[in-house]
Design a protein around this motif. Sequence first.
Motif, PDB file in Angstrom:
ATOM      1  N   ASP A 154       0.810  -1.212   0.000  1.00  0.00           N
ATOM      2  CA  ASP A 154       0.000   0.000   0.000  1.00  0.00           C
ATOM      3  C   ASP A 154       0.851   1.273   0.000  1.00  0.00           C
ATOM      4  N   PHE A 155       2.166   1.140   0.105  1.00  0.00           N
ATOM      5  CA  PHE A 155       3.015   2.317  -0.073  1.00  0.00           C
ATOM      6  C   PHE A 155       2.971   2.785  -1.528  1.00  0.00           C
ATOM      7  N   ARG A 228      -0.659  -9.837   9.096  1.00  0.00           N
ATOM      8  CA  ARG A 228      -0.155  -8.546   8.612  1.00  0.00           C
ATOM      9  C   ARG A 228      -0.009  -8.573   7.091  1.00  0.00           C
ATOM     10  N   ILE A 322      -1.854   4.699  -0.639  1.00  0.00           N
ATOM     11  CA  ILE A 322      -2.698   5.399   0.344  1.00  0.00           C
ATOM     12  C   ILE A 322      -1.977   5.673   1.656  1.00  0.00           C
ATOM     13  N   LEU A 323      -0.791   5.079   1.851  1.00  0.00           N
ATOM     14  CA  LEU A 323      -0.123   5.220   3.156  1.00  0.00           C
ATOM     15  C   LEU A 323       0.936   6.314   3.120  1.00  0.00           C
ATOM     16  N   TYR A 324       0.987   7.104   4.174  1.00  0.00           N
ATOM     17  CA  TYR A 324       2.008   8.155   4.309  1.00  0.00           C
ATOM     18  C   TYR A 324       2.000   9.047   3.060  1.00  0.00           C
ATOM     19  N   VAL A 345       9.055   3.010   9.905  1.00  0.00           N
ATOM     20  CA  VAL A 345       8.714   1.822   9.112  1.00  0.00           C
ATOM     21  C   VAL A 345       9.913   0.883   9.024  1.00  0.00           C
TER      22      VAL A 345
ATOM     23  N   LYS B 220       0.795   5.901  10.658  1.00  0.00           N
ATOM     24  CA  LYS B 220       1.148   4.565  11.151  1.00  0.00           C
ATOM     25  C   LYS B 220      -0.123   3.793  11.530  1.00  0.00           C
ATOM     26  N   LYS B 222      -3.017   4.297  10.115  1.00  0.00           N
ATOM     27  CA  LYS B 222      -3.629   3.939   8.837  1.00  0.00           C
ATOM     28  C   LYS B 222      -2.952   2.695   8.253  1.00  0.00           C
ATOM     29  N   HIS B 223      -1.651   2.654   8.391  1.00  0.00           N
ATOM     30  CA  HIS B 223      -0.865   1.496   7.949  1.00  0.00           C
ATOM     31  C   HIS B 223      -1.370   0.221   8.653  1.00  0.00           C
ATOM     32  N   LEU B 224      -1.578   0.322   9.945  1.00  0.00           N
ATOM     33  CA  LEU B 224      -2.129  -0.793  10.709  1.00  0.00           C
ATOM     34  C   LEU B 224      -3.533  -1.158  10.221  1.00  0.00           C
TER      35      LEU B 224
END
Lengths: 423, 423
Positions: A154-155, A228, A322-324, A345, B220, B222-224
Amino acid sequence: MGETKAFEALTPDTLPQRLGSLPALKDRIGADTTQWRVREVGDGNLNLVFIVDGGAGSAIVKQALPYVRLVGESWPLPLKRTFFEYHALVREGERAPGMVPQIFHFDAGQAIIVMEFLSPHIILRRALIEGQQLPKIGRDLGLFAARTLFRGSDFAMEARKRKEDLALFADNVELCDITENLVFSDPYYEAKLNHHTSPQLDGLVAELRADRDLKVEAQKLKHLFATRAETLLHGDLHTGSVMVTPQDTRVIDSEFAFYGPIAFDVGMMLANFWMSYFSQRGHEANGSRDAMRAYLLGVVEEIWATFRDEFSHLWRTERSGILYQRALFEDRDDALGAEQALDHVLHDIWVDLLGFAGVEIHRRILGLAHNADFETIGDVELRSRCEASALKFGRHLAVNRRHIHSLVEVHGLAQRLEKETVI
Amino acid sequence: MGETKAFEALTPDTLPQRLGSLPALKDRIGADTTQWRVREVGDGNLNLVFIVDGGAGSAIVKQALPYVRLVGESWPLPLKRTFFEYHALVREGERAPGMVPQIFHFDAGQAIIVMEFLSPHIILRRALIEGQQLPKIGRDLGLFAARTLFRGSDFAMEARKRKEDLALFADNVELCDITENLVFSDPYYEAKLNHHTSPQLDGLVAELRADRDLKVEAQKLKHLFATRAETLLHGDLHTGSVMVTPQDTRVIDSEFAFYGPIAFDVGMMLANFWMSYFSQRGHEANGSRDAMRAYLLGVVEEIWATFRDEFSHLWRTERSGILYQRALFEDRDDALGAEQALDHVLHDIWVDLLGFAGVEIHRRILGLAHNADFETIGDVELRSRCEASALKFGRHLAVNRRHIHSLVEVHGLAQRLEKETVI
């Protein structure tokens, strides 16, 4: 799928007739099947692998069997794993160009993938047992891990596509089940298929199986592995899944692919270099392996440094998922916020990879599927000494992973344990 | 699916004719559709909700619209969300019996669920705004969370079934996307649909949006949220998704269901009680809400204590999944190992729920979808004061979540912030 004929295992005799009309094959290796020479060379735990030499060229034909080859028909395993291997290979080829074999043909019904014959490549594990120092693997494997793991997450991916892909690979249940049991649970109790060098290791094995902190940690790592769904993993990224020449590195055997934690692939890979390190003392009949040991720790350092560098580079240049989001950082004049997040991360990947490495080492010495690194040591006393050092090392990593700062400590420990002779 | 007619939104006028032949409905509320009285009562952000009174009884007819009701047709939203709502309701009903409405009929094509009319239930959020102290909600919601979240996870489910279910719900992309954007990202930059009490909160909002640690932490989380596929979540478990009487508690509106982290549902739920707490000062026109404030903090304590107790009970009695297997602990005379693992698991849930609660509070004050708790405070100065305290509280939780030991500290902070008057 299209294929409706019942599954039938290939043999060297039937292969030319069954696959002789495939343009993907005959155009490459020669159309006269009477000239084809077929050898079965599979030495893995699961599948049939044929080298087909057609005069004008060669190709690999890999076919799954409906059971675990290592165990036999008593352990059925679905053919659909070839479907996942194929789809993972395609994605790996896109994400890390040039680092997987080229695919010529895929037949889901017969569980066959026809692919590039890599020559003069050999299996990396074998090269390391022989004491070969390959100059490019550290960098290549670091790049492979960073590129496939970053770009499948998702990065980088569009969320919708990643979720679709997650659903696709969620069906790879049986191979996940193998990892879930064989890596994370079976080594830590008297599971039926386990074996270890006995009686030499009996005491240490009993100690590890009574080690509450280790068992809890192994299960926490299993919890991470099973839940995860961070990126598309190779899922079985050890030195037996890499083919090499001094100039070229290719990753094969992606049938364990599924969505899991980034740290799993990296940890398993480092673990296998560490096991090679601990096994070297068993391969010194023709001379000291001091230089080889130094080389192996250097490879680990290069993999991790390359992984971090490339992951950081992709973080800065391809972070479009969508991440960071950049909208929160770079686009608001806060590039340092994105750097802060990157540190977090990478820190989490580091902490978790140490744990995954620890249990991978254990399962290769205590579980069902052992490594040739240790298994090829004929002197059982010597082998058990190598294995004991590796077991202690794995326990230290798994339990203390949150408190280990860098490879300096890890390799200091490895060197001390490797020199110890007492089990 | 079976339904091939094009989707058509129900109206109070067309409903009796369109649904009048459904045995599930007419057998319950009366077959003479000329007697049916239909009222549209949907006050949520997404859907149509009708109460149908047929003389002999009543039922709820809920229908999705192909767009977000709160925003309009410019924001399309697929009808398949009803499919996920239905499947989540079924699972919740199995895992936490008696805590969701009974389902009478499901029509995927028309995106309709016909279900039990809960009476004299009212929406919990409304009850709290009115100052009602419901005696059972703390225990009921703690039980609901523990039972649905434990029983939908790899702690309890068969791995194959959980992975199948994960794949099923992975298609609920659009509703995940709403959460991913509206909860975790939009509040922290000048996203188009955001609004807040202005100009009173402008300074604080700018401060929060410039707060690097907060932004990184929100991402972070959101990552989770996006990658930790731990259990089937309700996904929108706030006080507007709960219907209550003093004797009964029911959870509704599960269309956001998908596989995510256990802590998300719990954190969102507590966040909404904390927002109610901070909003009470805006509802004191008819008298002090001191007792209500004490009650609300008590409910939070009861939810968390009940959740922990029930989760621990299920851990000890229903832990039949692939994680933390009894084979490694109880079956090897190491029950304490399982207790150690339970402590670790609950600790991680605690740390993460504080974070999820923090961002949930922020998004309800800074984002698109606000809460009636604050929105019904007519005096803007008073409202902004309540909101400011809540925003500061949320920031503290999100950023410091790893260093907060218990609700004692959390509620001490809440009380101090609630009394502060200066924004």
